[in-house]
Design a protein around this motif. Sequence first.
Motif, PDB file in Angstrom:
ATOM      1  N   LEU A 219      21.539 -54.255 -35.770  1.00  0.00           N
ATOM      2  CA  LEU A 219      20.704 -54.928 -34.713  1.00  0.00           C
ATOM      3  C   LEU A 219      19.541 -55.015 -34.680  1.00  0.00           C
ATOM      4  N   GLY A 220      18.774 -53.802 -35.108  1.00  0.00           N
ATOM      5  CA  GLY A 220      17.457 -53.612 -35.406  1.00  0.00           C
ATOM      6  C   GLY A 220      16.859 -54.359 -36.523  1.00  0.00           C
ATOM      7  N   GLN A 221      17.503 -54.201 -37.538  1.00  0.00           N
ATOM      8  CA  GLN A 221      17.348 -54.815 -38.849  1.00  0.00           C
ATOM      9  C   GLN A 221      17.106 -56.650 -38.568  1.00  0.00           C
ATOM     10  N   VAL A 222      18.140 -56.853 -37.874  1.00  0.00           N
ATOM     11  CA  VAL A 222      17.936 -58.548 -37.678  1.00  0.00           C
ATOM     12  C   VAL A 222      16.886 -58.879 -36.809  1.00  0.00           C
ATOM     13  N   VAL A 223      16.806 -57.969 -35.568  1.00  0.00           N
ATOM     14  CA  VAL A 223      15.809 -58.486 -34.681  1.00  0.00           C
ATOM     15  C   VAL A 223      14.260 -58.104 -35.045  1.00  0.00           C
ATOM     16  N   VAL A 224      14.312 -57.133 -35.621  1.00  0.00           N
ATOM     17  CA  VAL A 224      12.825 -56.500 -35.933  1.00  0.00           C
ATOM     18  C   VAL A 224      12.510 -56.655 -37.433  1.00  0.00           C
ATOM     19  N   GLY A 225      13.546 -56.564 -38.156  1.00  0.00           N
ATOM     20  CA  GLY A 225      13.430 -56.745 -39.713  1.00  0.00           C
ATOM     21  C   GLY A 225      13.536 -57.902 -40.308  1.00  0.00           C
ATOM     22  N   ASN A 226      14.110 -58.812 -39.739  1.00  0.00           N
ATOM     23  CA  ASN A 226      14.724 -60.117 -40.477  1.00  0.00           C
ATOM     24  C   ASN A 226      14.802 -61.355 -39.201  1.00  0.00           C
ATOM     25  N   PRO A 227      13.480 -61.847 -38.716  1.00  0.00           N
ATOM     26  CA  PRO A 227      13.660 -62.730 -37.668  1.00  0.00           C
ATOM     27  C   PRO A 227      14.143 -64.018 -37.942  1.00  0.00           C
ATOM     28  N   ASP A 228      14.026 -64.227 -39.257  1.00  0.00           N
ATOM     29  CA  ASP A 228      14.486 -65.559 -39.853  1.00  0.00           C
ATOM     30  C   ASP A 228      16.364 -65.794 -39.348  1.00  0.00           C
ATOM     31  N   ALA A 229      16.968 -64.773 -39.240  1.00  0.00           N
ATOM     32  CA  ALA A 229      18.223 -64.539 -38.904  1.00  0.00           C
ATOM     33  C   ALA A 229      18.595 -65.076 -37.523  1.00  0.00           C
ATOM     34  N   ILE A 230      17.521 -64.841 -36.752  1.00  0.00           N
ATOM     35  CA  ILE A 230      17.775 -65.090 -35.227  1.00  0.00           C
ATOM     36  C   ILE A 230      16.495 -66.061 -34.871  1.00  0.00           C
ATOM     37  N   ALA A 231      16.018 -66.550 -35.650  1.00  0.00           N
ATOM     38  CA  ALA A 231      14.735 -67.552 -35.136  1.00  0.00           C
ATOM     39  C   ALA A 231      15.272 -68.657 -34.132  1.00  0.00           C
ATOM     40  N   SER A 232      16.236 -69.259 -34.284  1.00  0.00           N
ATOM     41  CA  SER A 232      16.847 -70.289 -33.706  1.00  0.00           C
ATOM     42  C   SER A 232      17.829 -69.676 -32.701  1.00  0.00           C
ATOM     43  N   VAL A 233      17.973 -68.617 -32.507  1.00  0.00           N
ATOM     44  CA  VAL A 233      18.750 -67.852 -31.729  1.00  0.00           C
ATOM     45  C   VAL A 233      18.238 -67.422 -30.367  1.00  0.00           C
ATOM     46  N   ILE A 234      17.052 -66.583 -30.684  1.00  0.00           N
ATOM     47  CA  ILE A 234      16.245 -66.076 -29.497  1.00  0.00           C
ATOM     48  C   ILE A 234      14.996 -66.942 -29.181  1.00  0.00           C
ATOM     49  N   PRO A 235      14.877 -67.683 -28.341  1.00  0.00           N
ATOM     50  CA  PRO A 235      13.724 -68.560 -28.395  1.00  0.00           C
ATOM     51  C   PRO A 235      12.439 -67.577 -27.925  1.00  0.00           C
ATOM     52  N   PRO A 236      11.400 -68.397 -28.120  1.00  0.00           N
ATOM     53  CA  PRO A 236      10.188 -67.503 -27.648  1.00  0.00           C
ATOM     54  C   PRO A 236       9.927 -67.452 -26.076  1.00  0.00           C
ATOM     55  N   GLY A 237       9.337 -66.221 -25.633  1.00  0.00           N
ATOM     56  CA  GLY A 237       9.472 -66.119 -24.316  1.00  0.00           C
ATOM     57  C   GLY A 237      10.816 -65.427 -23.723  1.00  0.00           C
ATOM     58  N   THR A 238      11.826 -65.135 -24.562  1.00  0.00           N
ATOM     59  CA  THR A 238      13.008 -64.321 -24.266  1.00  0.00           C
ATOM     60  C   THR A 238      12.641 -62.779 -24.290  1.00  0.00           C
ATOM     61  N   ASP A 239      13.004 -62.082 -23.216  1.00  0.00           N
ATOM     62  CA  ASP A 239      12.971 -60.745 -23.186  1.00  0.00           C
ATOM     63  C   ASP A 239      14.065 -60.125 -24.061  1.00  0.00           C
ATOM     64  N   PRO A 240      13.809 -59.685 -25.158  1.00  0.00           N
ATOM     65  CA  PRO A 240      15.008 -59.117 -26.027  1.00  0.00           C
ATOM     66  C   PRO A 240      15.437 -57.828 -25.577  1.00  0.00           C
ATOM     67  N   GLY A 241      14.886 -57.236 -24.535  1.00  0.00           N
ATOM     68  CA  GLY A 241      15.502 -55.907 -24.156  1.00  0.00           C
ATOM     69  C   GLY A 241      16.733 -55.984 -23.639  1.00  0.00           C
ATOM     70  N   PRO A 242      17.310 -56.855 -22.800  1.00  0.00           N
ATOM     71  CA  PRO A 242      18.499 -57.152 -22.205  1.00  0.00           C
ATOM     72  C   PRO A 242      19.559 -57.601 -23.394  1.00  0.00           C
ATOM     73  N   ILE A 243      18.990 -58.156 -24.433  1.00  0.00           N
ATOM     74  CA  ILE A 243      19.817 -58.318 -25.255  1.00  0.00           C
ATOM     75  C   ILE A 243      20.577 -57.445 -26.210  1.00  0.00           C
ATOM     76  N   PHE A 244      19.669 -56.296 -26.487  1.00  0.00           N
ATOM     77  CA  PHE A 244      20.115 -55.050 -27.212  1.00  0.00           C
ATOM     78  C   PHE A 244      21.097 -54.461 -26.438  1.00  0.00           C
ATOM     79  N   ALA A 245      20.761 -54.336 -24.951  1.00  0.00           N
ATOM     80  CA  ALA A 245      21.677 -53.401 -24.004  1.00  0.00           C
ATOM     81  C   ALA A 245      23.087 -54.326 -24.004  1.00  0.00           C
ATOM     82  N   GLN A 246      22.998 -55.573 -23.790  1.00  0.00           N
ATOM     83  CA  GLN A 246      24.051 -56.316 -23.677  1.00  0.00           C
ATOM     84  C   GLN A 246      25.031 -56.491 -25.134  1.00  0.00           C
ATOM     85  N   ALA A 247      24.174 -56.456 -26.207  1.00  0.00           N
ATOM     86  CA  ALA A 247      24.922 -56.165 -27.447  1.00  0.00           C
ATOM     87  C   ALA A 247      25.807 -54.925 -27.409  1.00  0.00           C
ATOM     88  N   ILE A 248      25.010 -53.760 -27.230  1.00  0.00           N
ATOM     89  CA  ILE A 248      25.762 -52.455 -27.126  1.00  0.00           C
ATOM     90  C   ILE A 248      26.962 -52.646 -26.300  1.00  0.00           C
TER      91      ILE A 248
END
Length: 457
Positions: A219-248
Amino acid sequence: MSRLATSCAAILVTAAVTVGTPGIGMARADTPAAEPCTRYTAILAPGTWETHPDADPTIPVGLLRPIGDGLQRQFGSDITVLYAPYAASAFDQGLTYAQSLGTLEARLREMVSGLCAKTRVMLAGYSQGADGVGDFATEIGNGEGPITPDRVVGVGLVADPHRDPRTALPLGTPQPGHGIAGIRTQDFGALTDRVRTMCADGDLYCSLNAVASPFLSALGQVVVGNPDAIASVIPPGTDPGPIFAQAIKVGAGWSATASNIPAILTKLTGLQGLIEAGNIPAAHQIASDLNAALTPLVQAAAGVDLPLVASVIRAAGGVDPTGWTAAASVLADALTQIDIVRIAANVGRVEESLFRAADALARDNALAAAAELVNLTPAGLDLAGSVVGPFTSAIRSDLRASARTLISLGDPDSVNNLLEMTRQGVDLANFYASKAHVDYGDDTDLLLDFLGSQAVS
């Protein structure tokens, strides 16, 4: 980055690698060219939320302020200390993280390119700033930067999300693992002997163990290391905090369910037949078993943006060599295609009706038992339609294959009993609650001593 200790977003999304739009955050006309040509120029890159694009580069800010103040005391008029102004955001302020980091990288090039030819350069960065400075140092060290390596006095990286213990010596106590964003594809080249990293004990941002925490690492590598992978998934302005918590949360729910999936499908398929045949004891036992087996799914889905989280987990699966996350992504996708709330409600209704029917039979009340079965039939049919169909048609054999993958990797007991995912989740929660990422305190003196000694050596 003082808000980082209370925000998941700040902890796990302060390190994208992609260069964003260079023009973002470049509004100030101030450049280092306007500064006097001092013997040294220190350019310090603050962390997320410690600065902004229009900040005055001469005003000290953030965790690196003691470094700048110390250098100013040590070298006096022989040094110019600048703090790189940039977006310093993390999926907020209308920018993706990649765009935020892009403003830093563009600003570093601008600042260094504008320096007078005689000044020698010190570079340091914290957190997101360390990510940008580290990438910039690899460019310079490998002959791709705006200045030659010989002009660089030293480089200090504090809480670097791309920390690689093999490419740079540590300051302070060496920490295990590497940065949560993975490691850089290039080393520091000609600057290798002039680069030092600092990582505090317990700072998962720069010391994550990918072997021990494969899901969190992916999860860390994708969200913080390879944003191209989720560029179309997480729109600007989204708080990614809940995303990590929800993914876990989803990953934990699926890991607890994985070993039971083949049995769940079999029991769901056979339940209706047992109800129609009037085999109340057997049907009641299956319904009870299903209720227990589906509980982790219900818990995993509660309060979760399933399509978004499934997309993030799917992207993470592409960078997890163990295959665990890829398997989890298949299961997460499946979860988006079933109505887990309706399933839970129907399973509960089935179990309660069968309990009443079994109780009626025990009291020799066949009519009451029959009435319960009549009332039960629609719920049973709806259960089969809402679960069996989507499960089998949406993921076909992938579900069973992914389940086998999940229970075969590592220690099956750890996966089946949810221990491993829970541990990763607890580690993450403890990290959020701690001040490990912001409490470097007197440790920064080590970086100050290093840069100072490099200059006078």
